[in-house]
Design a protein around this motif. Structure first.
Motif, PDB file in Angstrom:
ATOM      1  N   UNK A 112       0.827  -1.208   0.000  1.00  0.00           N
ATOM      2  CA  UNK A 112       0.000   0.000   0.000  1.00  0.00           C
ATOM      3  C   UNK A 112       0.864   1.262   0.000  1.00  0.00           C
ATOM      4  N   UNK A 113       1.910   1.264   0.804  1.00  0.00           N
ATOM      5  CA  UNK A 113       2.808   2.424   0.867  1.00  0.00           C
ATOM      6  C   UNK A 113       3.463   2.668  -0.490  1.00  0.00           C
ATOM      7  N   UNK A 114       3.956   1.613  -1.117  1.00  0.00           N
ATOM      8  CA  UNK A 114       4.625   1.786  -2.409  1.00  0.00           C
ATOM      9  C   UNK A 114       3.655   2.284  -3.468  1.00  0.00           C
ATOM     10  N   UNK A 115       2.430   1.784  -3.457  1.00  0.00           N
ATOM     11  CA  UNK A 115       1.431   2.231  -4.438  1.00  0.00           C
ATOM     12  C   UNK A 115       1.063   3.705  -4.193  1.00  0.00           C
ATOM     13  N   UNK A 116       0.872   4.061  -2.925  1.00  0.00           N
ATOM     14  CA  UNK A 116       0.485   5.430  -2.577  1.00  0.00           C
ATOM     15  C   UNK A 116       1.574   6.438  -2.936  1.00  0.00           C
ATOM     16  N   UNK A 117       2.838   6.061  -2.739  1.00  0.00           N
ATOM     17  CA  UNK A 117       3.946   6.972  -3.004  1.00  0.00           C
ATOM     18  C   UNK A 117       4.471   6.880  -4.435  1.00  0.00           C
ATOM     19  N   UNK A 118       3.899   5.977  -5.220  1.00  0.00           N
ATOM     20  CA  UNK A 118       4.349   5.814  -6.594  1.00  0.00           C
ATOM     21  C   UNK A 118       5.732   5.208  -6.704  1.00  0.00           C
ATOM     22  N   UNK A 119       6.128   4.439  -5.697  1.00  0.00           N
ATOM     23  CA  UNK A 119       7.432   3.787  -5.713  1.00  0.00           C
ATOM     24  C   UNK A 119       7.395   2.596  -6.661  1.00  0.00           C
ATOM     25  N   UNK A 120       8.530   2.256  -7.236  1.00  0.00           N
ATOM     26  CA  UNK A 120       8.544   1.106  -8.144  1.00  0.00           C
ATOM     27  C   UNK A 120       8.250  -0.177  -7.370  1.00  0.00           C
ATOM     28  N   UNK A 121       7.244  -0.885  -7.786  1.00  0.00           N
ATOM     29  CA  UNK A 121       6.852  -2.136  -7.141  1.00  0.00           C
ATOM     30  C   UNK A 121       6.273  -3.029  -8.229  1.00  0.00           C
ATOM     31  N   UNK A 122       6.519  -4.320  -8.181  1.00  0.00           N
ATOM     32  CA  UNK A 122       6.033  -5.198  -9.247  1.00  0.00           C
ATOM     33  C   UNK A 122       4.516  -5.088  -9.486  1.00  0.00           C
ATOM     34  N   UNK A 123       4.146  -5.208 -10.747  1.00  0.00           N
ATOM     35  CA  UNK A 123       2.732  -5.141 -11.135  1.00  0.00           C
ATOM     36  C   UNK A 123       1.976  -6.389 -10.710  1.00  0.00           C
ATOM     37  N   UNK A 124       2.635  -7.541 -10.796  1.00  0.00           N
ATOM     38  CA  UNK A 124       2.018  -8.824 -10.445  1.00  0.00           C
ATOM     39  C   UNK A 124       2.753  -9.402  -9.246  1.00  0.00           C
ATOM     40  N   UNK A 125       1.988  -9.833  -8.249  1.00  0.00           N
ATOM     41  CA  UNK A 125       2.581 -10.357  -7.023  1.00  0.00           C
ATOM     42  C   UNK A 125       1.864 -11.640  -6.626  1.00  0.00           C
ATOM     43  N   UNK A 126       2.646 -12.615  -6.227  1.00  0.00           N
ATOM     44  CA  UNK A 126       2.104 -13.849  -5.663  1.00  0.00           C
ATOM     45  C   UNK A 126       2.853 -14.151  -4.379  1.00  0.00           C
TER      46      UNK A 126
END
Length: 169
Positions: A112-126
């Motif tokens: 959630x933090x990475x998405x909110x801050x626009x940080x690079x984070x993988x698009x697909x996660x398992x």
């Protein structure tokens, strides 16, 4: 002239745990075996694999540039048999982690933090979670209940990982 961004890498497998806890080390034991077998898995593209023993917040810096991520880790639900393997996509990780608080700041909060801050984070996660029942028991060997099911656990983790990375979307 604008700086070019680094090329996006495709896939990363991260196996997590604590090697001095007899249940929590399952992710490390299974991940190390997967790392040895990875070249024989016939995946459609190159995949990197890494061991990680820090907090999920520390993991953020490891994930930059990857499109998809598989995390292998111990979970405690006390609703499944010890050694059961459960699969969680991003939205399920968030839901599952609301009731959990493992490894300090939990994975859902980091996502959630990475998405909110626009940080690079993988698009697909398992998240490939392995039910351990208890992550707090000290020991330098795997819990005997997990050890007895290690081959089945490994097969389930390997197959789920290969299917996710092979699906590509």
């Amino acid at each position: 002239m604008a700086a070019e961004s680094p090329p996006q890498k495709h896939s990363l497998i991260v196996y997590m745990g604590n090697p001095i806890l007899s249940g929590d080390r399952i992710g490390i034991d299974v991940g190390r075996r997967l790392a040895r077998d990875l070249p024989r898995l016939s995946l459609p593209r190159a995949v990197e694999i890494r061991e990680f023993v820090g907090s999920p917040l520390d993991l953020l810096s490891e994930l930059e540039g990857y499109r998809e991520l598989v995390l292998i880790d111990a979970i405690v639900t006390r609703k499944m048999e010890i050694g059961a393997v459960a699969l969680f996509r991003e939205e399920e990780i968030v839901e599952f982690a609301r009731a959990q608080h493992v490894h300090g700041l939990n994975l859902a909060e980091v996502i959630a933090l990475s998405r909110r801050l626009g940080l690079p984070f993988p698009e697909r996660i398992l998240l490939v979670g392995i039910e351990v029942g208890d992550v707090g028991k000290f020991g330098d060997r795997l819990d005997p209940k997990l050890e007895a099911r290690l081959d089945d656990i490994y097969s389930a983790v390997r197959d789920a990982t290969a299917e996710f990375l092979g699906s590509g979307g």
